[in-house]
Design a protein around this motif. Structure first.
Motif, PDB file in Angstrom:
ATOM      1  N   UNK A   1     -14.958 -34.739  34.957  1.00 10.39           N
ATOM      2  CA  UNK A   1     -13.932 -33.881  34.511  1.00 10.39           C
ATOM      3  C   UNK A   1     -12.864 -34.681  34.152  1.00 10.39           C
ATOM      4  N   UNK A   2     -11.548 -33.776  34.048  1.00  6.83           N
ATOM      5  CA  UNK A   2     -10.337 -34.460  33.604  1.00  6.83           C
ATOM      6  C   UNK A   2     -10.019 -35.092  34.925  1.00  6.83           C
ATOM      7  N   UNK A   3      -9.624 -36.399  34.781  1.00  5.76           N
ATOM      8  CA  UNK A   3      -9.468 -37.477  35.731  1.00  5.76           C
ATOM      9  C   UNK A   3      -7.717 -36.903  36.189  1.00  5.76           C
ATOM     10  N   UNK A   4      -6.995 -36.780  35.417  1.00  3.48           N
ATOM     11  CA  UNK A   4      -5.718 -36.560  35.685  1.00  3.48           C
ATOM     12  C   UNK A   4      -5.367 -35.274  36.442  1.00  3.48           C
ATOM     13  N   UNK A   5      -6.240 -34.408  35.900  1.00  2.00           N
ATOM     14  CA  UNK A   5      -6.111 -33.137  36.944  1.00  2.00           C
ATOM     15  C   UNK A   5      -6.852 -33.237  38.222  1.00  2.00           C
ATOM     16  N   UNK A   6      -7.657 -33.801  38.418  1.00  5.85           N
ATOM     17  CA  UNK A   6      -8.470 -34.017  39.470  1.00  5.85           C
ATOM     18  C   UNK A   6      -7.320 -34.821  40.502  1.00  5.85           C
ATOM     19  N   UNK A   7      -6.839 -36.035  40.081  1.00  5.27           N
ATOM     20  CA  UNK A   7      -6.126 -36.740  40.792  1.00  5.27           C
ATOM     21  C   UNK A   7      -4.794 -35.777  41.325  1.00  5.27           C
ATOM     22  N   UNK A   8      -4.259 -35.171  40.283  1.00  2.00           N
ATOM     23  CA  UNK A   8      -3.237 -34.281  40.442  1.00  2.00           C
ATOM     24  C   UNK A   8      -3.383 -33.263  41.693  1.00  2.00           C
ATOM     25  N   UNK A   9      -4.850 -32.516  41.466  1.00  2.00           N
ATOM     26  CA  UNK A   9      -4.981 -31.698  42.414  1.00  2.00           C
ATOM     27  C   UNK A   9      -5.099 -31.947  43.871  1.00  2.00           C
ATOM     28  N   UNK A  10      -5.829 -33.288  43.914  1.00  2.67           N
ATOM     29  CA  UNK A  10      -5.991 -33.903  45.090  1.00  2.67           C
ATOM     30  C   UNK A  10      -4.741 -34.298  45.814  1.00  2.67           C
ATOM     31  N   UNK A  11      -3.884 -35.076  45.219  1.00  3.90           N
ATOM     32  CA  UNK A  11      -2.495 -35.420  45.618  1.00  3.90           C
ATOM     33  C   UNK A  11      -1.920 -34.007  46.193  1.00  3.90           C
ATOM     34  N   UNK A  12      -1.830 -33.205  45.526  1.00  2.78           N
ATOM     35  CA  UNK A  12      -0.988 -32.033  45.866  1.00  2.78           C
ATOM     36  C   UNK A  12      -1.554 -31.314  47.082  1.00  2.78           C
ATOM     37  N   UNK A  13      -2.771 -31.575  47.310  1.00  2.00           N
ATOM     38  CA  UNK A  13      -3.679 -30.947  48.591  1.00  2.00           C
ATOM     39  C   UNK A  13      -3.729 -32.010  49.611  1.00  2.00           C
ATOM     40  N   UNK A  14      -3.133 -33.078  49.430  1.00  2.00           N
ATOM     41  CA  UNK A  14      -3.236 -34.213  50.448  1.00  2.00           C
ATOM     42  C   UNK A  14      -4.858 -34.481  50.603  1.00  2.00           C
ATOM     43  N   UNK A  15      -5.724 -34.673  49.551  1.00  2.00           N
ATOM     44  CA  UNK A  15      -6.936 -35.019  49.867  1.00  2.00           C
ATOM     45  C   UNK A  15      -7.347 -36.587  49.214  1.00  2.00           C
ATOM     46  N   UNK A  16      -7.734 -37.289  49.992  1.00  2.66           N
ATOM     47  CA  UNK A  16      -8.056 -38.709  49.755  1.00  2.66           C
ATOM     48  C   UNK A  16      -9.252 -39.034  49.063  1.00  2.66           C
ATOM     49  N   UNK A  17      -9.147 -39.027  47.916  1.00  2.00           N
ATOM     50  CA  UNK A  17     -10.183 -39.231  46.887  1.00  2.00           C
ATOM     51  C   UNK A  17     -10.624 -40.689  46.382  1.00  2.00           C
ATOM     52  N   UNK A  18     -10.072 -41.739  47.415  1.00  2.00           N
ATOM     53  CA  UNK A  18     -10.112 -43.044  46.991  1.00  2.00           C
ATOM     54  C   UNK A  18     -11.525 -43.431  46.948  1.00  2.00           C
ATOM     55  N   UNK A  19     -12.480 -42.555  47.787  1.00  2.00           N
ATOM     56  CA  UNK A  19     -13.954 -43.219  47.861  1.00  2.00           C
ATOM     57  C   UNK A  19     -14.875 -42.465  46.751  1.00  2.00           C
ATOM     58  N   UNK A  20     -14.153 -41.375  46.027  1.00  2.00           N
ATOM     59  CA  UNK A  20     -14.889 -40.679  44.926  1.00  2.00           C
ATOM     60  C   UNK A  20     -14.749 -41.305  43.467  1.00  2.00           C
ATOM     61  N   UNK A  21     -15.756 -41.495  42.819  1.00  2.00           N
ATOM     62  CA  UNK A  21     -15.741 -41.935  41.561  1.00  2.00           C
ATOM     63  C   UNK A  21     -15.576 -40.916  40.501  1.00  2.00           C
ATOM     64  N   UNK A  22     -14.841 -41.166  39.295  1.00  2.00           N
ATOM     65  CA  UNK A  22     -14.604 -39.930  38.400  1.00  2.00           C
ATOM     66  C   UNK A  22     -14.907 -40.596  36.956  1.00  2.00           C
ATOM     67  N   UNK A  23     -15.727 -39.710  36.503  1.00  2.00           N
ATOM     68  CA  UNK A  23     -16.348 -39.901  35.034  1.00  2.00           C
ATOM     69  C   UNK A  23     -15.398 -38.859  34.246  1.00  2.00           C
TER      70      UNK A  23
END
Lengths: 334, 334
Positions: free
Chosen positions: A36-58
């Protein structure tokens, strides 16, 4: 092991999908990739304080709408987050795929992108539904195929039996044929011919079962054509949801009722949870080469987590291979 | 007006049937005739202090078992309490018939003894089911015909619409087609062709409706083939019954829960009553020359009383004639 998850499928995407993905990655210590959309995924994760550093994004910007026609996944939505996930499993870049998006599109994409197992005539959409006694059963087919033939229904029985044994750990799953009566002569030609085929199949066939018995746990696999299955599935979900709302409304109706609710709240919530269609995570698309799992459209983080758990069991049990082996053993089924 | 009632149909025969018959005779001031073993009827009435002096009895010793094949009513059970009632309406010795016995036999007997209205291809078994919002809808066909064709389903829509308007007093009943999606292109050929026919029929056709919506009152008449309808009907009843038992069990589970029950008891009972399939009395066999009404197998005196009430409306509204007129108006339907 790597599981790919459609970050933009379902009513609560992407936030709940991201949460579920992170929870599953931490718990199961596997690789997780979100499409999915990498920018949106990163933005939503950041806004909700979710650490997605171990998650790959395609990354892809496309999402197939939930009300789009199923075939659109092969055409204008061939680069959607769902199509991308299917391509990853088809190309062996991931071991399994989970999506809470458009069911029809996932069935079509599963069949045409991931492709059928050798010998399988039609893949089945196979939701696992809760029963009132705290157990569950698989309904196959829940609507992937409208053209039912006896040999297709027989295959559904085998597909369902393998899944319920290997993934849901049900010993010798009871396979039943949906019919208007229990006697072997009941129903139309489709039911009579399917009955005869299931009797000589390598499954624990318990005969015809009427639909009033399924909510009591009368079988582990309930075989029917996709039209009937879809009508049954949506009615089951509809009644369960209406019931849940009505009971909640009654307990909110007056002060007296609110007091009553305090006494029985725990047990009623336990019951509501028993009948919660989200608990089992959803429905596998059975009969295709790789594990593809449809999570419920209203999936939250827990549903996605459960769907990943089931997909791991699905992968570990090597269900596609077991299915292919079962079909090879069965003469004249191809 | 004379209504004949099968004294030996259903789980609670003959006592509850006798009670319901007497109650209806006293309330509606009509002639009532019971079919069945006269000695047993008189004995049971006497034992229970029921005055049946105003009730006629048409004696027979035969009863068709509930699990007997439907066609048996034309053969070895042609003199059963059910067959006798059907013959009375067929021969104009009574205006309507109520039975809580074998549904399949009643459909076959209705078709072959009472006979179809001119122009009707297949009679429909048409249960009226409760919704969660306190209303109801008709499901047609609930299992009388397994050979569905578009013109038969279109006729079901018209049959259901006339009944819901004339007997259930529903203004401009919303007729819906059971389908796997709401768009007109959804479903198989049967659904697509039926959709087109219903669009040009003299009913308020509201299009395809998914089965998750029916428990919320999305339509007044839900049209589907008899196989799907039977599966849907029994699931609806099964889930409603399981739910009722489960809620009752929760309230009996502990002292704490029993106390809670005292507070919400009234409203929960009201809800259980709303979803009680007995309230509407059962299902007419639509499309035959005389009013024939299937009361629920678990009928008690109240159910029978309600069934008689509906049968009176059915007779007064002259539903068979209205159906025949509707069909005459419709070109090319025969």
């Amino acid at each position: 092991m790597k599981i790919v998850i459609d970050a933009f499928g379902g009513d609560n995407a992407p936030l709940e999908i991201i949460k579920g993905a992170v929870k599953a990655q931490e718990h199961f210590k596997i690789e997780i990739c979100l499409t999915g959309n990498e920018n949106i995924i990163k933005k939503v994760a950041k806004e909700n304080n979710i650490d997605i550093s171990n998650i790959e994004i395609n990354h892809t910007e496309d999402v197939i709408p939930v009300d789009e026609t199923p075939n659109a996944i092969m055409k204008e939505y061939n680069n959607s987050s769902m199509a991308l996930g299917l391509k990853m499993v088809a190309n062996n870049e991931a071991d399994g795929f989970v999506s809470a998006g458009n069911s029809g599109a996932l069935c079509v994409g599963g069949t045409l992108i991931v492709k059928r197992l050798k010998g399988v005539k039609r893949p089945g959409f196979a939701p696992v539904l809760p029963t009132f006694n705290g157990s569950s059963f698989m309904l196959i087919d829940g609507g992937a195929n409208l053209d039912a033939r006896p040999e297709i229904l027989r295959q559904f029985g085998i597909l369902g039996s393998v899944y319920m044994e290997k993934v849901m750990h049900r010993e010798s799953p009871r396979v039943a044929l949906a019919n208007v009566g229990t006697e072997s002569h009941k129903g139309g030609d489709l039911q009579k011919d399917t009955y005869a085929l299931l009797q000589e199949s390598p499954v624990n066939f318990v005969g015809n079962v009427e639909s009033r018995e399924i909510s009591n746990g009368a079988c582990d696999v309930y075989v029917c054509d996709g039209f009937t299955g879809n009508i049954l599935l949506k009615n089951y979900e509809g009644v369960a949801k209406s019931l849940s709302h009505t009971v909640t409304d009654i307990f909110k109706k007056s002060v007296k009722n609110k007091i009553g609710a305090l006494f029985v709240y725990g047990d009623l919530m336990k019951f509501k949870e028993t009948m919660n269609t989200d608990v089992y995570g959803g429905a596998p698309i059975l009969g295709i080469k790789k594990p593809v799992f449809k999570a419920h459209g209203s999936s939250n983080a827990t549903t996605i987590f459960n769907a990943v758990r089931l997909t791991i069991d699905y992968i570990n049990a090597n269900v596609p291979q077991v299915i292919e082996d079962s079909f090879n053993k069965l003469k004249g089924i191809k």
